[in-house]
Design a protein around this motif. Structure first.
Motif, PDB file in Angstrom:
ATOM      1  N   ASP A 388       0.863  -1.191   0.000  1.00 12.11           N
ATOM      2  CA  ASP A 388       0.000   0.000   0.000  1.00 12.11           C
ATOM      3  C   ASP A 388       0.894   1.233   0.000  1.00 12.11           C
ATOM      4  N   ARG A 389       0.978   1.940  -1.132  1.00 11.09           N
ATOM      5  CA  ARG A 389       1.861   3.105  -1.242  1.00 11.09           C
ATOM      6  C   ARG A 389       1.415   4.248  -0.339  1.00 11.09           C
ATOM      7  N   ALA A 390       0.182   4.214   0.154  1.00 14.16           N
ATOM      8  CA  ALA A 390      -0.310   5.267   1.044  1.00 14.16           C
ATOM      9  C   ALA A 390      -0.134   4.903   2.517  1.00 14.16           C
ATOM     10  N   SER A 391       0.452   3.745   2.801  1.00 17.70           N
ATOM     11  CA  SER A 391       0.608   3.302   4.185  1.00 17.70           C
ATOM     12  C   SER A 391       1.563   4.229   4.935  1.00 17.70           C
ATOM     13  N   GLY A 392       1.265   4.455   6.201  1.00 22.74           N
ATOM     14  CA  GLY A 392       2.148   5.286   7.021  1.00 22.74           C
ATOM     15  C   GLY A 392       1.368   6.060   8.061  1.00 22.74           C
ATOM     16  N   THR A 393       2.059   6.518   9.085  1.00 23.86           N
ATOM     17  CA  THR A 393       1.465   7.370  10.114  1.00 23.86           C
ATOM     18  C   THR A 393       2.219   8.686  10.161  1.00 23.86           C
ATOM     19  N   ASP A 394       1.519   9.737  10.508  1.00 25.89           N
ATOM     20  CA  ASP A 394       2.123  11.065  10.506  1.00 25.89           C
ATOM     21  C   ASP A 394       3.143  11.218  11.623  1.00 25.89           C
ATOM     22  N   PHE A 395       4.143  12.043  11.360  1.00 25.87           N
ATOM     23  CA  PHE A 395       5.070  12.449  12.415  1.00 25.87           C
ATOM     24  C   PHE A 395       5.251  13.962  12.369  1.00 25.87           C
ATOM     25  N   PRO A 396       5.677  14.588  13.476  1.00 22.92           N
ATOM     26  CA  PRO A 396       5.832  16.052  13.497  1.00 22.92           C
ATOM     27  C   PRO A 396       6.874  16.501  12.479  1.00 22.92           C
ATOM     28  N   VAL A 397       6.613  17.636  11.860  1.00 23.14           N
ATOM     29  CA  VAL A 397       7.546  18.179  10.876  1.00 23.14           C
ATOM     30  C   VAL A 397       7.995  19.580  11.264  1.00 23.14           C
ATOM     31  N   GLU A 398       7.884  19.902  12.545  1.00 22.32           N
ATOM     32  CA  GLU A 398       8.337  21.193  13.070  1.00 22.32           C
ATOM     33  C   GLU A 398       8.842  20.941  14.486  1.00 22.32           C
ATOM     34  N   MET A 399       9.932  21.617  14.865  1.00 26.42           N
ATOM     35  CA  MET A 399      10.658  21.263  16.074  1.00 26.42           C
ATOM     36  C   MET A 399       9.819  21.355  17.344  1.00 26.42           C
ATOM     37  N   LEU A 400       9.073  22.420  17.552  1.00 28.83           N
ATOM     38  CA  LEU A 400       8.341  22.552  18.803  1.00 28.83           C
ATOM     39  C   LEU A 400       7.263  21.480  18.935  1.00 28.83           C
ATOM     40  N   ASP A 401       6.611  21.131  17.840  1.00 24.28           N
ATOM     41  CA  ASP A 401       5.656  20.021  17.872  1.00 24.28           C
ATOM     42  C   ASP A 401       6.374  18.707  18.180  1.00 24.28           C
ATOM     43  N   ALA A 402       7.551  18.529  17.600  1.00 24.00           N
ATOM     44  CA  ALA A 402       8.318  17.300  17.822  1.00 24.00           C
ATOM     45  C   ALA A 402       8.750  17.170  19.269  1.00 24.00           C
ATOM     46  N   VAL A 403       9.185  18.269  19.869  1.00 19.59           N
ATOM     47  CA  VAL A 403       9.605  18.246  21.271  1.00 19.59           C
ATOM     48  C   VAL A 403       8.435  17.868  22.170  1.00 19.59           C
ATOM     49  N   ARG A 404       7.259  18.426  21.896  1.00 19.79           N
ATOM     50  CA  ARG A 404       6.082  18.085  22.708  1.00 19.79           C
ATOM     51  C   ARG A 404       5.739  16.603  22.580  1.00 19.79           C
ATOM     52  N   ALA A 405       5.916  16.068  21.375  1.00 17.10           N
ATOM     53  CA  ALA A 405       5.606  14.651  21.165  1.00 17.10           C
ATOM     54  C   ALA A 405       6.602  13.742  21.875  1.00 17.10           C
ATOM     55  N   MET A 406       7.830  14.206  22.017  1.00 19.45           N
ATOM     56  CA  MET A 406       8.867  13.377  22.638  1.00 19.45           C
ATOM     57  C   MET A 406       8.835  13.439  24.159  1.00 19.45           C
ATOM     58  N   GLN A 407       8.605  14.621  24.715  1.00 18.68           N
ATOM     59  CA  GLN A 407       8.898  14.835  26.128  1.00 18.68           C
ATOM     60  C   GLN A 407       8.073  13.957  27.063  1.00 18.68           C
ATOM     61  N   HIS A 408       6.846  13.661  26.722  1.00 17.82           N
ATOM     62  CA  HIS A 408       5.983  12.927  27.646  1.00 17.82           C
ATOM     63  C   HIS A 408       5.665  11.509  27.166  1.00 17.82           C
ATOM     64  N   GLN A 409       6.464  11.001  26.225  1.00 15.05           N
ATOM     65  CA  GLN A 409       6.243   9.645  25.737  1.00 15.05           C
ATOM     66  C   GLN A 409       6.775   8.654  26.791  1.00 15.05           C
ATOM     67  N   PRO A 410       5.917   7.825  27.377  1.00 13.27           N
ATOM     68  CA  PRO A 410       6.342   7.012  28.525  1.00 13.27           C
ATOM     69  C   PRO A 410       7.419   5.987  28.205  1.00 13.27           C
ATOM     70  N   VAL A 411       7.371   5.367  27.030  1.00 18.14           N
ATOM     71  CA  VAL A 411       8.384   4.363  26.697  1.00 18.14           C
ATOM     72  C   VAL A 411       9.756   5.016  26.581  1.00 18.14           C
ATOM     73  N   LEU A 412       9.830   6.171  25.936  1.00 19.03           N
ATOM     74  CA  LEU A 412      11.111   6.865  25.807  1.00 19.03           C
ATOM     75  C   LEU A 412      11.627   7.317  27.167  1.00 19.03           C
ATOM     76  N   ARG A 413      10.752   7.815  28.013  1.00 21.25           N
ATOM     77  CA  ARG A 413      11.181   8.261  29.335  1.00 21.25           C
ATOM     78  C   ARG A 413      11.713   7.077  30.156  1.00 21.25           C
ATOM     79  N   ASP A 414      11.112   5.937  29.963  1.00 23.85           N
ATOM     80  CA  ASP A 414      11.551   4.748  30.692  1.00 23.85           C
ATOM     81  C   ASP A 414      12.850   4.193  30.129  1.00 23.85           C
ATOM     82  N   LYS A 415      12.957   4.060  28.824  1.00 23.21           N
ATOM     83  CA  LYS A 415      14.069   3.329  28.223  1.00 23.21           C
ATOM     84  C   LYS A 415      15.259   4.208  27.846  1.00 23.21           C
ATOM     85  N   LEU A 416      15.032   5.506  27.615  1.00 22.41           N
ATOM     86  CA  LEU A 416      16.151   6.428  27.387  1.00 22.41           C
ATOM     87  C   LEU A 416      16.518   7.183  28.653  1.00 22.41           C
TER      88      LEU A 416
END
Length: 448
Positions: A388-416
């Motif tokens: 499916d050439r349309a397969s995929g999920t969106d990700f942030p394409v601007e830094m401040l949005d990306a930081v918000r998406a990263m900061q409170h992600q529980p798996v990353l906070r636990d494993k990183l």
């Protein structure tokens, strides 16, 4: 068996015997934005450090912004007294520097393995991830591929100029993949490869990429993830130095030209058990699918690592082979996570999203956490691009949005590590805001 100190001391003494003209050695480590910091030590003092004398540098040197300034991050930098932190020498990394005008050596240092490692030091973050995987019986094998551009040494009003073809003295301004470009730039490319080998890096394939003056150099596979990331970091340093010696600038900037392809950091990772069996290939490759699903699940939350600056976001979805969504595929270079064709023994993922100027320790740590999470969650991935050439999920394409998406992600906070995630996100936020504090000439043209 030699003690750690005895091994290091023997390395330093052997280096002195082989390079008697070297008087100083740069002790270097990578900070959060991916720049080297450190100190220049007299060679005789290095023997004392190798024998066990303390090696201390400011803890907050790791927190420097892209331009070298300090940001207030929690109590760090301005309310902590700017304390020193112990570092140690990384065995096997004492090598000659042959791109400077005077004989010099360099050696990596790290807080990893000291009594109080710095939680947000990039090498320490990766070391913790690898240690946890090893305890689970998972042993990664890793290889980096790095793209970069050659420019003329002189800038034109601060803007890069195309590299000059050494045979014709014309600008190498035509995008192509012709192998003849390797011959035309052979002197500088050969010196880059040989210098990297002198640093202990296993250089393999050299490719002329599509962009004008753009090349890619691949490294051999390593079963030591820390050393693989060391190679990537040291290669960037030596390549820039060699380019200047030959009258060029080498840059790993993600997107130096809007109209030409950007430069990426491609990372190949396979996972093995203690007996050497490829974990991804077991059970009709079901673990591979789980690992891919984990990578894609966390990818939107790791964008500040994969695209660490404003320019890096320009690379995404621009021209060729740069994904716009979190996706995967078999033998598909449009995918973030590509599965190269291989036999079961060498089955691996190729993570293609990171920009060439990303921090290699953090990129590898984020990829491994994604794989680990996938193996634990055991979920099926979305459809591959082959179906499916349309397969995929969106990700942030601007830094401040990306930081918000990263900061409170529980798996990353636990494993990183929660402390690392908080420090890293604030560093990226402050860097981005500082970048905005300049009015470009275009703004006056549009709005004056």
């Amino acid at each position: 068996m030699k003690s750690h100190a005895a091994t290091l001391l023997a390395e330093v003494r052997t280096f002195r015997q082989n390079h008697p003209d070297v008087r100083y050695v740069d002790l270097i480590a990578l900070d959060i934005p991916g720049h080297f910091y450190g100190k220049r030590y007299p060679i005789e003092m290095l023997e004392k450090v190798a024998s066990g004398s303390p090696l201390k540098l400011p803890q907050n040197a790791v927190l420097l912004g892209a331009q070298g300034g300090l940001f207030k991050i929690g109590d760090y930098c301005f309310n902590d007294g700017d304390p020193d932190a112990n570092r140690r020498l990384v065995p096997g990394t004492l090598k000659p520097v042959n791109w400077e005008s005077q004989p010099l050596g360099q050696m990596l240092i790290t807080s990893d393995g000291t009594d109080a490692p710095i939680e947000f030091e990039p090498r320490e973050v990766l070391a913790k991830v690898l240690e946890r995987l090893h305890h689970k019986g998972i042993h990664p094998v890793v290889a980096f591929e790095l793209e970069f551009y050659l420019f003329d040494k002189k800038l034109d009003n601060g803007l890069p100029q195309f590299a000059r073809d050494p045979l014709s003295d014309d600008a190498d301004d035509q995008p192509n993949l012709h192998i003849e470009r390797l011959s035309r730039f052979n002197d500088v490319l050969d010196d880059m490869a040989q210098t990297a080998k002198d640093q202990g890096i296993d250089i393999t394939v050299i490719t002329a990429e599509l962009g004008p003056g753009q090349f890619e150099i691949n490294f051999g596979h390593l079963d030591d993830g820390l050393r693989a990331a060391d190679w990537a970091a040291l290669f960037c340093r030596s390549t820039r130095g060699v380019a200047l010696k030959h009258g060029y600038r080498a840059s790993f900037m993600a997107k130096p030209y809007l109209q030409f392809p950007g430069s990426g950091m491609h990372v190949h990772v396979s996972l093995y058990d203690g007996a050497g069996n490829n974990l991804l290939a077991a059970h009709q490759q079901q673990p591979l699918r789980h690992a891919v699903a984990g990578c894609l699940k966390l990818l939107p939350h790791c964008m500040p690592i994969f695209s660490p600056n404003h320019n890096a976001f320009r690379r995404l979805g621009g021209t060729v082979n740069a994904a716009t969504r979190a996706c995967w595929g078999f033998e598909d270079r449009d995918a973030c996570v590509r599965i190269p064709e291989s036999d079961p023994r060498n089955l691996r993922i190729e993570h293609r999203l990171a920009s060439a100027d990303a921090n290699p320790y953090l990129v590898l740590a984020a990829i491994l956490v994604g794989l680990e999470h996938g193996l634990e969650a055991k979920q099926e991935p979305i459809a591959p691009l082959n179906e499916d050439r349309a397969s995929g999920t969106d990700f942030p394409v601007e830094m401040l949005d990306a930081v918000r998406a990263m900061q409170h992600q529980p798996v990353l906070r636990d494993k990183l590590g929660a402390e690392f995630v908080d420090v890293y996100c604030e560093n990226k936020r402050q860097d981005h805001l500082a970048f905005q504090q300049e009015i470009h000439a275009r703004e006056y043209r549009w709005f004056l």
